[in-house]
Design a protein around this motif. Structure first.
Motif, PDB file in Angstrom:
ATOM      1  N   ALA A  91      56.418  46.854  30.138  1.00 13.61           N
ATOM      2  CA  ALA A  91      57.060  46.235  31.103  1.00 13.61           C
ATOM      3  C   ALA A  91      55.823  45.297  31.766  1.00 13.61           C
ATOM      4  O   ALA A  91      55.843  44.197  31.245  1.00 13.61           O
ATOM      5  CB  ALA A  91      57.359  46.280  31.476  1.00 13.61           C
ATOM      6  N   THR A  92      54.691  46.476  32.779  1.00  8.26           N
ATOM      7  CA  THR A  92      53.661  46.382  32.938  1.00  8.26           C
ATOM      8  C   THR A  92      52.490  45.061  32.476  1.00  8.26           C
ATOM      9  O   THR A  92      52.107  44.362  32.536  1.00  8.26           O
ATOM     10  CB  THR A  92      53.011  47.051  33.618  1.00  8.26           C
ATOM     11  OG1 THR A  92      54.051  47.981  33.861  1.00  8.26           O
ATOM     12  CG2 THR A  92      51.733  46.535  34.838  1.00  8.26           C
ATOM     13  N   SER A  95      53.641  42.140  31.244  1.00 11.42           N
ATOM     14  CA  SER A  95      53.644  41.113  32.863  1.00 11.42           C
ATOM     15  C   SER A  95      52.350  40.731  32.716  1.00 11.42           C
ATOM     16  O   SER A  95      52.190  39.576  33.201  1.00 11.42           O
ATOM     17  CB  SER A  95      54.545  41.443  34.158  1.00 11.42           C
ATOM     18  OG  SER A  95      53.808  43.036  34.155  1.00 11.42           O
TER      19      SER A  95
END
Ligand code: AVI
Length: 339
Positions: A91-92, A95
């Protein structure tokens, strides 16, 4: 009436990894650079051999065994962190704008860590890079069997000498994967220069780094991790002399050397040495060196960081977005850094 003919289904053959050897070595012998580098290190007042020479085929196997030792906590601690953080890491990365990652696995070895990360990060291309060409070839083929559709480009190169990757490596969305605290084997200045290359625009767009790093802890735990009861780390250290004999044509007698691992608190690093057990003479084509009994060859530094000191290093290198995950004892940390 005949039944309509069914079209045969197309059997998709699994891709096979490309393999690119970026070593200057020839089939006739070692690259002249290696022989020169080894002779220079052995002739220095404080003799040394760069740690990259640990990793011939046997050295790579011994290192794999080290990672299974009770005393060598970094590998299992890092694995525990990853197990709880894969989704958060993916997810990091997303993003940070990384959509079709090109996962560049530095010092890939048996590719086991990347094999666990791939299902989460879902790279478009996987690029295992390692100095041990033969060891890497088998491992890359194994990854291809597990992920038949993945584009794999295995690269044999000494990336400690520079991170310039061949044109077959996707330029966009590059994510460097450098687990296992291997960055700790550089001095902090070398580590900074190495990290700066990743941030260099010449390395492509949307660069990310996933880094595993060992943290400072008590001296006894650190020294035991580098001097295990079974003597595997001692064998790993001494095997370096066998490898040097092969590359340089020297006549080191492994029996005459003792393994040492000491934590230098001032420099925040484990230092490994091979110590001569008596007065010795070592010869190689075009050179020789006398060692006094007790004299040492410095073979490795393994620098230990704090979360704060590693965050500062990443910032100095030019990374702006930094996150990290750690274990309950705070013995090891996994950092995500992007620009
Ligand atoms: C590869 N590197 C991170 C290991 C370390 O812990 O510094 C090499 C090693 N040397 C002795 N044991 C393990």
């Amino acid at each position: 009436m005949n039944a309509p003919l069914k079209r045969p289904k197309l059997a998709l053959a699994p891709a096979s990894p490309q393999f690119i050897n970026c070593h200057p070595a020839t089939a006739q012998g070692p690259a002249p650079d290696a022989a020169r580098e080894l002779a220079e290190g052995l002739n220095a007042v404080a003799a040394s051999v760069p740690p990259k020479y640990f990793y011939d085929v046997l050295g790579s196997q011994l290192f794999e065994t080290i990672t299974e030792l009770d005393e060598y906590y970094p590998t299992r601690t890092e694995a525990g962190i990853f197990d709880t953080a894969y989704q958060s890491i993916a997810a990091t990365a997303a993003s940070a704008g990384i959509k079709q990652p090109c996962l560049i696995d530095l010092g890939a070895g048996n590719c086991a860590k990347a094999t666990r990360l791939i299902p989460y990060l879902k790279p478009k291309q996987y690029v295992p890079v390692d100095i041990s060409v033969d060891f890497l070839r088998d491992a890359a083929e194994q990854v291809q069997t597990t992920f038949p559709a993945l584009d794999i480009v295995g690269i044999g190169m000494d990336f400690s000498a520079g991170l310039a990757l061949p044109p077959q490596v996707q330029r966009r969305d590059r994510v460097f994967f450098y687990p296992g605290s291997s960055l700790g084997n550089f001095s902090p200045d070398q580590a900074l220069a190495f990290l700066q290359q990743m941030v260099d625009p010449a390395q492509g767009a949307a660069r990310g780094l996933l880094l595993g790093i060992d943290l400072v802890k008590d001296k006894a735990t650190l020294e035991a991790a580098y001097d295990d009861a079974l003597g595997v780390t001692a064998a790993f250290n001494k095997n370096l002399l066998r490898h040097v004999n092969t590359l340089l044509g020297s006549d080191f007698d492994v029996h005459q050397w003792r393994h040492l691992a000491l934590f230098n608190e001032t420099e925040s690093r484990i230092e490994m040495y091979l110590q001569a057990q008596r007065n010795l003479m070592v010869h190689w084509p075009g050179g020789e060196r006398a060692f006094r009994g007790g004299e040492r060859i410095h073979t490795e530094n393994s620098c230990k960081y704090t979360v704060a000191s590693m965050t500062a290093l990443l910032r100095r290198a030019g990374f702006t977005q930094i996150s990290y995950w750690t274990d309950p004892k705070e013995w090891f940390a996994v950092f995500w850094a992007s620009v």
